[in-house]
Design a protein around this motif. Sequence first.
Motif, PDB file in Angstrom:
ATOM      1  N   ILE A 146       1.019  -1.086   0.152  1.00  0.00           N
ATOM      2  CA  ILE A 146      -0.186   0.091  -0.076  1.00  0.00           C
ATOM      3  C   ILE A 146       1.141   1.428  -0.108  1.00  0.00           C
ATOM      4  CG2 ILE A 146      -1.964  -1.013   0.980  1.00  0.00           C
ATOM      5  CD1 ILE A 146      -1.407   0.292   4.143  1.00  0.00           C
ATOM      6  N   SER A 147       1.871   0.946   0.358  1.00  0.00           N
ATOM      7  CA  SER A 147       2.892   2.732   0.365  1.00  0.00           C
ATOM      8  C   SER A 147       4.142   1.886   0.124  1.00  0.00           C
ATOM      9  CB  SER A 147       2.692   3.039   1.933  1.00  0.00           C
ATOM     10  OG  SER A 147       3.438   2.294   3.150  1.00  0.00           O
ATOM     11  N   PHE A 148       5.046   3.118  -0.361  1.00  0.00           N
ATOM     12  CA  PHE A 148       6.531   3.086  -0.974  1.00  0.00           C
ATOM     13  C   PHE A 148       7.197   4.057  -0.199  1.00  0.00           C
ATOM     14  CE2 PHE A 148       9.787   3.520  -4.360  1.00  0.00           C
ATOM     15  CZ  PHE A 148      10.528   3.492  -3.679  1.00  0.00           C
ATOM     16  N   SER A 149       8.307   3.850   1.292  1.00  0.00           N
ATOM     17  CA  SER A 149       8.375   5.134   1.947  1.00  0.00           C
ATOM     18  C   SER A 149      10.624   5.008   1.262  1.00  0.00           C
ATOM     19  CB  SER A 149       8.618   4.941   3.228  1.00  0.00           C
ATOM     20  OG  SER A 149       7.410   4.643   3.265  1.00  0.00           O
ATOM     21  N   THR A 150      10.712   6.576   1.366  1.00  0.00           N
ATOM     22  CA  THR A 150      12.295   6.565   1.230  1.00  0.00           C
ATOM     23  C   THR A 150      12.520   7.779   2.805  1.00  0.00           C
ATOM     24  OG1 THR A 150      11.851   6.693  -1.196  1.00  0.00           O
ATOM     25  CG2 THR A 150      13.780   7.520  -0.190  1.00  0.00           C
ATOM     26  N   GLN A 151      13.055   7.511   3.542  1.00  0.00           N
ATOM     27  CA  GLN A 151      13.632   8.151   4.368  1.00  0.00           C
ATOM     28  C   GLN A 151      14.645   8.419   4.820  1.00  0.00           C
ATOM     29  OE1 GLN A 151      11.111   7.932   7.221  1.00  0.00           O
ATOM     30  NE2 GLN A 151       9.560   6.100   6.314  1.00  0.00           N
ATOM     31  N   TYR A 152      15.035   9.759   5.443  1.00  0.00           N
ATOM     32  CA  TYR A 152      16.252  10.111   5.726  1.00  0.00           C
ATOM     33  C   TYR A 152      16.933  10.190   7.430  1.00  0.00           C
ATOM     34  CZ  TYR A 152      15.554  10.724   0.498  1.00  0.00           C
ATOM     35  OH  TYR A 152      15.232  11.280  -1.149  1.00  0.00           O
ATOM     36  N   LEU A 153      18.013  10.222   7.331  1.00  0.00           N
ATOM     37  CA  LEU A 153      18.344  10.068   8.958  1.00  0.00           C
ATOM     38  C   LEU A 153      19.208  10.462   9.166  1.00  0.00           C
ATOM     39  CD1 LEU A 153      16.789   6.882   8.566  1.00  0.00           C
ATOM     40  CD2 LEU A 153      16.426   7.626  11.245  1.00  0.00           C
TER      41      LEU A 153
END
Length: 243
Positions: A146-153
Motif C-alpha cells: 500500500i505504500s513505498f517510503s524513502t526515509q532520510y536520517l
Amino acid sequence: MDDGIDRRRGAGVALWRQIQQVLEREIADGAVKPGERLPTEFELAERFQVNRHTVRRALAEMEEKGLLRVEQGRGTFVHEHVIDYAVGKRTRFASNLMKVGREAGHEFVRAEAGEADGSVAEALSLRRGAPVIVLETVGMADARRISFSTQYLPADRFPGFDIAFRETQSITQSLARYGVADYTRRWTRVVARMPTAAEADILHQPRNRPVLVTEALDVDHDGRPVNLGVTRFASDWVQLVIE
C-alpha cells in the motif's frame, strides 16, 4: 446458454453493459468476494461468448466505478474497502493499521549512504552534503503493498541505523536504540500525482492511477529533527485522514 445475457438484436442494452451488470450482481451477491481475482479477459470472453474488446469495456467501466482494481502482471481483482490512514502528531504505520483491523508488514528495499541535498539538509537542519542514511521500504497491509517510503536520517547521529532497522523492521524501535524514546510530527505536506514507472511497479498499480504523497518531518522531544520521510500511498488502497 443461461448466462444472463440477451444477445437478440435490438435487445436495447449493449452486450458490454449486460456483462457489467452480471459481474456487478455476482459481486453484490458475494459470489465473487473482495480481494478475489476475476477470470482473465479471455476466460470471460469464452464464458459470455463475446470478443475480448467487449469484456474489456465492461471491466473498464467497473474499474472506473471503483469496483475493480488492476495489478500489473497479476490481474484484475474485486476491490476491498479503502484504508483510513491517520496523519497526525504521532503517525505510526503499524498502529494505524492495527486500529483498522489490518496486519502491518514491511519489505526492505534498500539502504545506502547518501548526501543531503538542499531540501533534505534544510529539513534535517544539516549542512548541504552532510552524510545521511537513506532507507527505502514497502509498507504492507494484510500482505498487500500500500505504500513505498524513502526515509532520510542524519548518519552522524544514527550510525548503523540501517542494521537496526533490518533487525526490528520498525523506525520507532530502531530510534529507541539510539535513545529516542519518542518522536512527534512537526509538519506534513500532502500532494497527489501520477506515479513514476518505478513507483507503479513497486506498488503493483497502473500508471494511470494517482498516488498520494506525504513529505513529513519527525522530531525528538527536544525538537531536533530525526527523520524526513517521503511516502507514496496507493490511492486505490488508502485515503489519508488528517487529525
